[in-house]
Design an enzyme around this catalytic site. Structure first.
Site, PDB file in Angstrom:
ATOM      1  CB  SER A  40       9.094 -41.122  36.798  1.00  0.00           C
ATOM      2  OG  SER A  40       7.769 -40.696  36.789  1.00  0.00           O
ATOM      3  CE1 TYR A  95      10.306 -39.490  31.143  1.00  0.00           C
ATOM      4  CE2 TYR A  95       8.258 -39.856  32.345  1.00  0.00           C
ATOM      5  CZ  TYR A  95       9.564 -39.410  32.312  1.00  0.00           C
ATOM      6  OH  TYR A  95      10.150 -38.903  33.454  1.00  0.00           O
ATOM      7  CE  LYS A 121      12.987 -41.195  33.196  1.00  0.00           C
ATOM      8  NZ  LYS A 121      14.354 -40.705  33.327  1.00  0.00           N
TER       9      LYS A 121
HETATM   10  P1  NAD Z   1      14.575 -31.410  31.609  1.00  0.00           P
HETATM   11  O1  NAD Z   1      14.154 -31.712  30.232  1.00  0.00           O
HETATM   12  O2  NAD Z   1      14.340 -30.037  32.141  1.00  0.00           O
HETATM   13  O3  NAD Z   1      16.119 -31.749  31.810  1.00  0.00           O
HETATM   14  C1  NAD Z   1      16.777 -32.770  31.099  1.00  0.00           C
HETATM   15  C2  NAD Z   1      18.057 -32.176  30.545  1.00  0.00           C
HETATM   16  O4  NAD Z   1      18.786 -33.191  29.857  1.00  0.00           O
HETATM   17  C3  NAD Z   1      17.807 -31.045  29.551  1.00  0.00           C
HETATM   18  O5  NAD Z   1      18.624 -29.951  29.882  1.00  0.00           O
HETATM   19  C4  NAD Z   1      18.193 -31.639  28.191  1.00  0.00           C
HETATM   20  O6  NAD Z   1      18.704 -30.662  27.328  1.00  0.00           O
HETATM   21  C5  NAD Z   1      19.217 -32.683  28.595  1.00  0.00           C
HETATM   22  N1  NAD Z   1      19.334 -33.845  27.719  1.00  0.00           N
HETATM   23  C6  NAD Z   1      18.346 -34.651  27.273  1.00  0.00           C
HETATM   24  N2  NAD Z   1      18.855 -35.630  26.516  1.00  0.00           N
HETATM   25  C7  NAD Z   1      20.194 -35.467  26.514  1.00  0.00           C
HETATM   26  C8  NAD Z   1      21.270 -36.178  25.931  1.00  0.00           C
HETATM   27  N3  NAD Z   1      21.076 -37.265  25.174  1.00  0.00           N
HETATM   28  N4  NAD Z   1      22.527 -35.718  26.118  1.00  0.00           N
HETATM   29  C9  NAD Z   1      22.739 -34.616  26.868  1.00  0.00           C
HETATM   30  N5  NAD Z   1      21.779 -33.906  27.451  1.00  0.00           N
HETATM   31  C10 NAD Z   1      20.512 -34.331  27.272  1.00  0.00           C
HETATM   32  O7  NAD Z   1      13.878 -32.496  32.565  1.00  0.00           O
HETATM   33  P2  NAD Z   1      13.806 -32.532  34.153  1.00  0.00           P
HETATM   34  O8  NAD Z   1      12.412 -32.214  34.561  1.00  0.00           O
HETATM   35  O9  NAD Z   1      14.929 -31.773  34.738  1.00  0.00           O
HETATM   36  O10 NAD Z   1      14.002 -34.079  34.393  1.00  0.00           O
HETATM   37  C11 NAD Z   1      15.263 -34.631  34.732  1.00  0.00           C
HETATM   38  C12 NAD Z   1      15.131 -36.140  34.878  1.00  0.00           C
HETATM   39  O11 NAD Z   1      14.134 -36.434  35.858  1.00  0.00           O
HETATM   40  C13 NAD Z   1      14.686 -36.835  33.593  1.00  0.00           C
HETATM   41  O12 NAD Z   1      15.336 -38.081  33.528  1.00  0.00           O
HETATM   42  C14 NAD Z   1      13.205 -37.025  33.810  1.00  0.00           C
HETATM   43  O13 NAD Z   1      12.706 -38.113  33.084  1.00  0.00           O
HETATM   44  C15 NAD Z   1      13.158 -37.298  35.308  1.00  0.00           C
HETATM   45  N6  NAD Z   1      11.842 -37.004  35.904  1.00  0.00           N
HETATM   46  C16 NAD Z   1      11.294 -35.757  35.776  1.00  0.00           C
HETATM   47  C17 NAD Z   1      10.032 -35.489  36.314  1.00  0.00           C
HETATM   48  C18 NAD Z   1       9.387 -34.138  36.173  1.00  0.00           C
HETATM   49  O14 NAD Z   1       8.176 -34.031  36.390  1.00  0.00           O
HETATM   50  N7  NAD Z   1      10.125 -33.077  35.844  1.00  0.00           N
HETATM   51  C19 NAD Z   1       9.328 -36.484  37.010  1.00  0.00           C
HETATM   52  C20 NAD Z   1       9.914 -37.736  37.144  1.00  0.00           C
HETATM   53  C21 NAD Z   1      11.178 -37.985  36.581  1.00  0.00           C
HETATM   54  N1  UFG Z   2      -3.932 -31.456  34.618  1.00  0.00           N
HETATM   55  C1  UFG Z   2      -5.012 -30.682  34.223  1.00  0.00           C
HETATM   56  N2  UFG Z   2      -4.809 -29.769  33.233  1.00  0.00           N
HETATM   57  C2  UFG Z   2      -3.603 -29.586  32.630  1.00  0.00           C
HETATM   58  C3  UFG Z   2      -2.507 -30.372  33.050  1.00  0.00           C
HETATM   59  C4  UFG Z   2      -2.720 -31.309  34.049  1.00  0.00           C
HETATM   60  O1  UFG Z   2      -6.123 -30.811  34.736  1.00  0.00           O
HETATM   61  O2  UFG Z   2      -3.493 -28.743  31.719  1.00  0.00           O
HETATM   62  C5  UFG Z   2      -4.131 -32.426  35.718  1.00  0.00           C
HETATM   63  C6  UFG Z   2      -3.872 -33.860  35.319  1.00  0.00           C
HETATM   64  O3  UFG Z   2      -5.011 -34.451  34.778  1.00  0.00           O
HETATM   65  C7  UFG Z   2      -3.426 -34.455  36.664  1.00  0.00           C
HETATM   66  C8  UFG Z   2      -2.721 -33.303  37.369  1.00  0.00           C
HETATM   67  O4  UFG Z   2      -3.197 -32.117  36.720  1.00  0.00           O
HETATM   68  O5  UFG Z   2      -4.552 -34.812  37.423  1.00  0.00           O
HETATM   69  C9  UFG Z   2      -1.202 -33.350  37.245  1.00  0.00           C
HETATM   70  O6  UFG Z   2      -0.857 -33.482  35.860  1.00  0.00           O
HETATM   71  P1  UFG Z   2       0.647 -33.283  35.357  1.00  0.00           P
HETATM   72  O7  UFG Z   2       0.613 -33.437  33.868  1.00  0.00           O
HETATM   73  O8  UFG Z   2       1.211 -32.022  35.905  1.00  0.00           O
HETATM   74  O9  UFG Z   2       1.425 -34.461  36.056  1.00  0.00           O
HETATM   75  P2  UFG Z   2       1.237 -36.044  35.951  1.00  0.00           P
HETATM   76  O10 UFG Z   2       1.007 -36.540  37.342  1.00  0.00           O
HETATM   77  O11 UFG Z   2       0.252 -36.423  34.933  1.00  0.00           O
HETATM   78  O12 UFG Z   2       2.662 -36.505  35.392  1.00  0.00           O
HETATM   79  C10 UFG Z   2       3.895 -36.011  35.922  1.00  0.00           C
HETATM   80  C11 UFG Z   2       4.942 -36.029  34.812  1.00  0.00           C
HETATM   81  C12 UFG Z   2       5.302 -37.441  34.460  1.00  0.00           C
HETATM   82  C13 UFG Z   2       5.666 -38.206  35.689  1.00  0.00           C
HETATM   83  C14 UFG Z   2       4.536 -38.137  36.700  1.00  0.00           C
HETATM   84  C15 UFG Z   2       4.866 -38.868  37.959  1.00  0.00           C
HETATM   85  O13 UFG Z   2       4.477 -35.367  33.672  1.00  0.00           O
HETATM   86  O14 UFG Z   2       6.413 -37.417  33.615  1.00  0.00           O
HETATM   87  O15 UFG Z   2       4.273 -36.767  37.012  1.00  0.00           O
HETATM   88  O16 UFG Z   2       6.094 -38.432  38.445  1.00  0.00           O
HETATM   89  F1  UFG Z   2       5.885 -39.478  35.359  1.00  0.00           F
END
Ligand code: NAD
Ligand code: UFG
Length: 334
Positions: free
Chosen positions: A125, A150, A154
């Site tokens: 991330s 979190y 990572k």
């Molecule tokens: P998500 O929660 O939608 O998907 C994760 C999936 O993994 C879920 O289906 C959950 O049920 C499963 N899971 C969690 N722990 C498990 C375990 N121990 N065994 C088996 N299954 C398990 O999340 P996502 O948004 O699809 O994110 C996927 C990956 O990308 C994660 O590693 C997350 O940290 C990373 N990531 C996501 C974002 C974002 O904004 N969505 C940003 C940066 C990184």
């Molecule tokens: N924000 C609002 N109101 C809300 C939610 C968010 O104003 O209700 C603003 C935040 O302050 C920020 C922007 O919208 O300025 C984006 O916020 P998000 O929570 O959607 O995303 P972040 O950038 O804070 O974080 C996300 C994921 C993290 C990841 C990060 C970088 O939640 O897990 O992107 O990949 F690490």
């Protein structure tokens, strides 16, 4: 044909990646414990692609299950999405986050090593950059200074993967640092479905538009940005999923190495720009009010993704309108 093992395959990014890989002709074996997803996603993937995946329900911490999966399937590489991802939750449940996000990867890597499968794509991330030393962020920017378990989980896994590659150069590892994935598959069949009140901007906006929530709280308008609200690099989930297909091709070609790529669009949009685009594209009102800054937030975060473009031959193609349209289409169709 060998299969790609996808952990967290029914989650948000996992499900869209399964669709793109199946469309690209790949075979998949998937694992999920449904801790943050629903079983019905499997049917939706089938509905979109017309193809099945081999699926195991269970926990990635369960080494016996991992052994079984590697014994019963011929696996060529692993894409690891299974993790917990709520920043706020991680602050109150650090042990759970470190176990699920770090220990589980160690179990997986151990079983991969035992089965001589050494090709791995990891979901990291932009959060690993902490308060970024420069904008746009390149892969060479300093990492660290994460402000929650979190993000630190990572960072730790990235460190483990670097040590692993250092110890044995036959590993073939790709670390993807995602920026802000949003939107949904154009079919509206799969998308982002956070439990409870969404913590992230786009799902929150979609729920306000849908009248499931009253009003968006905009966290701060005193950042050093064009309108004072936070700026992020939002990337359409389909573009992000397609990057994984390119990652698979890259690792198949290279055979060994450790590669790190930012996955973003390279453009930053403010909260108010997102609200405005959402209202315009969907012709709907999104009431909002300005409130104080959210703890731990940074003002600006967007990627320099030129390395992925150069080395993966990948570039985000969908824009902010597509993101807003598809996010709303998904929530409307549910
Ligand atoms: P998500 O929660 O939608 O998907 C994760 C999936 O993994 C879920 O289906 C959950 O049920 C499963 N899971 C969690 N722990 C498990 C375990 N121990 N065994 C088996 N299954 C398990 O999340 P996502 O948004 O699809 O994110 C996927 C990956 O990308 C994660 O590693 C997350 O940290 C990373 N990531 C996501 C974002 C974002 O904004 N969505 C940003 C940066 C990184
Ligand atoms: N924000 C609002 N109101 C809300 C939610 C968010 O104003 O209700 C603003 C935040 O302050 C920020 C922007 O919208 O300025 C984006 O916020 P998000 O929570 O959607 O995303 P972040 O950038 O804070 O974080 C996300 C994921 C993290 C990841 C990060 C970088 O939640 O897990 O992107 O990949 F690490």
């Amino acid at each position: 044909m060998k299969k790609i093992f996808i952990t967290g395959c029914t989650g948000y990014i996992g499900s869209h990646t399964c669709v793109e890989l199946l469309n690209a002709g790949k075979k998949i074996v998937g694992l999920d414990n449904f801790s943050n997803s629903k079983r019905e996603v499997l049917d939706k993937i089938k509905q979109i692609t017309g193809k099945n995946i081999t699926f195991y329900e269970g926990d990635m911490l369960d080494k016996t299950l991992l052994e079984k999966i590697f014994t019963e399937n011929e696996i060529e590489m692993v894409i690891d999405f299974a993790a917990y991802k709520s920043v706020g939750d991680s602050v109150s449940k650090p042990i759970e986050y470190y176990v699920n996000n770090v220990s589980s990867v160690l179990s997986l890597l151990q079983v991969m090593k035992e089965h001589n499968v050494k090709t791995f794509i990891f979901s990291s991330s932009a959060t690993v950059y902490g308060n970024p030393e420069m904008i746009p962020i390149t892969e060479n920017c300093k990492i660290g200074g994460t402000t929650n378990p979190y993000g630190t989980s990572k960072l730790y896994v990235e460190g483990i993967l670097k040590d692993l590659y250092q110890s044995d150069h036959s590993w073939n590892i790709c670390i993807f640092r995602y920026f802000n994935p949003v939107g949904a598959h154009q079919s509206g069949l799969i998308g982002e479905e956070p439990n409870g009140i969404p913590a992230n901007l786009m799902p929150f906006i979609a729920k306000v538009a849908n009248k499931e929530l009253e009003c968006l709280n905009v966290f701060g308008n005193d950042y050093d940005t064009k309108d004072g609200t936070g700026v992020r690099d939002y990337i359409h989930i389909i573009d992000l999923a397609k990057a994984h297909v390119c990652g698979v091709e890259k690792l198949n070609k290279e055979k060994h190495g450790l590669y790190i790529y930012n996955l973003g669009t390279g453009a930053g949009y403010s909260v108010l720009e997102m609200v405005e685009a959402f209202q315009k594209v969907n012709n709907i009102k999104v009431p909002y009010k300005i409130v104080g800054r959210r703890a731990g937030d940074i003002g600006v975060c967007y990627a320099d993704s030129s390395l992925a473009e150069k080395e993966l031959n990948w570039k985000a193609e969908l824009g902010i309108e597509d993101m807003c349209r598809d996010a709303y289409n998904y929530i409307n169709k549910k």
